[in-house]
Design a protein around this motif. Structure first.
Motif, PDB file in Angstrom:
ATOM      1  N   UNK A   1       0.788  -1.101  -0.047  1.00  0.00           N
ATOM      2  CA  UNK A   1       0.002   0.143  -0.059  1.00  0.00           C
ATOM      3  C   UNK A   1       0.830   1.365  -0.041  1.00  0.00           C
ATOM      4  N   UNK A   2       1.960   1.287   0.698  1.00  0.00           N
ATOM      5  CA  UNK A   2       2.814   2.323   0.673  1.00  0.00           C
ATOM      6  C   UNK A   2       4.309   1.557   1.263  1.00  0.00           C
ATOM      7  N   UNK A   3       5.034   1.485   0.257  1.00  0.00           N
ATOM      8  CA  UNK A   3       6.362   1.029   0.361  1.00  0.00           C
ATOM      9  C   UNK A   3       7.314   1.818   1.126  1.00  0.00           C
ATOM     10  N   UNK A   4       7.902   1.359   1.896  1.00  0.00           N
ATOM     11  CA  UNK A   4       8.598   2.385   2.782  1.00  0.00           C
ATOM     12  C   UNK A   4      10.033   3.249   1.993  1.00  0.00           C
ATOM     13  N   UNK A   5      10.235   4.199   2.250  1.00  0.00           N
ATOM     14  CA  UNK A   5      11.150   5.000   1.902  1.00  0.00           C
ATOM     15  C   UNK A   5      11.620   6.203   2.595  1.00  0.00           C
ATOM     16  N   UNK A   6      12.655   6.930   2.546  1.00  0.00           N
ATOM     17  CA  UNK A   6      13.107   7.967   3.290  1.00  0.00           C
ATOM     18  C   UNK A   6      14.226   8.706   2.782  1.00  0.00           C
TER      19      UNK A   6
END
Length: 443
Positions: free
Chosen positions: A291-296
């Motif tokens: 749904x919301x793949x992680x990233x930063x």
């Protein structure tokens, strides 16, 4: 291994955005609030029992903030923490706090807090994020003066009743300027939606980037034919944002863009495409995995870490790639972590040193038995550090990157707040930092 990353040009297509945050009936808004443990099929899960090891008092530091009993508590200069908010919730008892963020020099704290009535519901995909939109507050730590920031006037003294507003993200640009994203009036396409700058010296609020400058829409604005905005970061005068292209279709694509904050007239730059998904498509299509793949984005603005959902490894699952924003080279991290971690959304958080990355499972997956906490560094990308107990949740870093705090999700009945854990980057065993608290942040 470092390999050159090739971007793929994406074309915008029609999308159908449903906005009724609290609507009932057969729409695309679900029923489980953000952070509620869930096994993936609507069945609530429970937080597993963990062994408790307490951290020594000195490890908490001199300046910090946290939420307890839906009030903000702040400690300064090594003194005992004191309650600094006194909200009266009345008919909006369900409160959702964003992590407070400290300004440079620890003079001010900004935070977003949403308060909702009990029993909001609905159905479908995506599930409602009741805490996504809330009131924006600014606390002067010296005077303990609490202000609320609203459109169009700016800041005013905060009342005891939580305000209902549509702020979703907040970042410190520098010691005296705050950047915050406002979704505009719910259910309307409005020029008010966009990124704002609040000047603490002049107490003025100015829009710096309208939503239209990003070439995207939100779940709340009702525009069609544009990618759907999923999440945001800010670093080094650049606003980074993740969108889903062709949402509610079988072949949706995750893309991250950047836009200079001080130049609304220029076009956004595509930074990376992180994969495809059947994102909230019809019942006849495949189920949504991500749904919301992680990233930063790192503090220095030089590295972007992302969960790439395209098949990039032997397991056929996602992987964690770090993109150098100067030379477009990528480095894989966490390749040695268990493969089952990568079959769902993950959370990524850079340390302040811009070299160390923490990986955690999201609340729902953590309670479904796929929990885990790991860290890795660019200095040694083939190595990982695994931590116990195996929890999932929200990570916040100590300013020197030597440790991070983790808040597990609330219990399913929201009557019991989990403990906050402290993890030193060189030590496997985590320790309890604070009991019955959440949303911890170091100054």
């Amino acid at each position: 291994m470092r390999v050159r990353f090739h971007s793929v040009l994406i074309c915008c297509s029609l999308l159908c955005v449903l906005l009724a945050l609290a609507a009932c009936g057969p729409n695309r808004i679900g029923t489980i609030p953000q952070g509620t443990p869930d096994r993936g099929n609507g069945t609530p899960a429970v937080i597993p029992t963990q062994s408790v090891v307490k951290a020594p008092p000195a490890s908490i530091g001199a300046n910090y903030a946290y939420v307890r009993d839906n009030q903000l508590w702040v400690a300064l200069n090594g003194a005992s923490p004191a309650q600094v908010t006194h909200f009266v919730y009345g008919n909006t008892p369900d409160a959702f706090w964003h992590t407070p963020i400290w300004s440079q020099g620890d003079h001010d704290i900004a935070f977003i807090m949403a308060a909702r009535p009990v029993g909001q519901g609905g159905g479908g995909c995506p599930a409602p994020d009741y805490g996504a939109n809330g009131g924006l507050y600014l606390l002067n730590t010296a005077t303990r003066r609490l202000s609320s920031i609203t459109l169009p006037s700016g800041a005013s003294a905060a009342s005891s009743s939580p305000i209902s507003d549509t702020w979703q993200y907040v970042f410190w640009e520098d010691a005296t300027h705050l950047l915050a994203w406002n979704n505009g009036p719910l259910g309307k396409t409005s020029a008010a939606a966009g990124l704002y700058r609040y000047n603490l010296s002049t107490r003025t609020l100015t829009q710096v980037l309208p939503l239209s400058a990003l070439g995207a829409t939100t779940l709340y604005s009702g525009q069609t034919g544009l990618p759907l905005l999923l999440s945001m970061r800010y670093s080094n005068e650049q606003l980074f944002y993740q969108v889903i292209v062709h949402p509610f279709e079988q072949h949706s694509s995750f893309v991250i863009y950047s836009h200079p904050v001080n130049h609304p007239e220029v076009s956004s730059t595509k930074v990376i495409e992180t994969g495809s998904e059947s994102w909230c498509a019809t019942q006849q299509s495949a189920a949504t995995t991500y749904m919301k793949p992680g990233w930063d984005v790192s503090t220095d603005g030089e590295q972007l870490a992302a969960q790439v959902t395209t098949v990039t490894n032997a397991t056929g699952l996602s992987s964690i790639q770090v993109l150098d924003l100067h030379d477009s080279l990528t480095t894989q991290l966490f390749a040695q972590a268990p493969s089952q971690l990568f079959g769902h959304d993950l959370s990524l958080a850079w340390g302040p040193d811009s070299q160390t990355l923490a990986l955690t499972t999201t609340g729902a997956q953590a309670q479904a038995g796929s929990s885990g906490i790991y860290s890795a560094t660019l200095a040694n990308p083939t190595a990982i550090q695994h931590y116990t107990p195996a929890l999932g949740g929200l990570v916040t870093w100590r300013p020197d990157s030597s440790a991070f705090a983790l808040t597990p999700p609330m219990t399913v009945d929201t009557t019991s707040t989990p403990d906050i854990y402290l993890f030193d980057t060189g030590t496997v065993q985590g320790r309890v930092l604070l009991t019955d608290a959440q949303n911890f942040a170091w100054g």
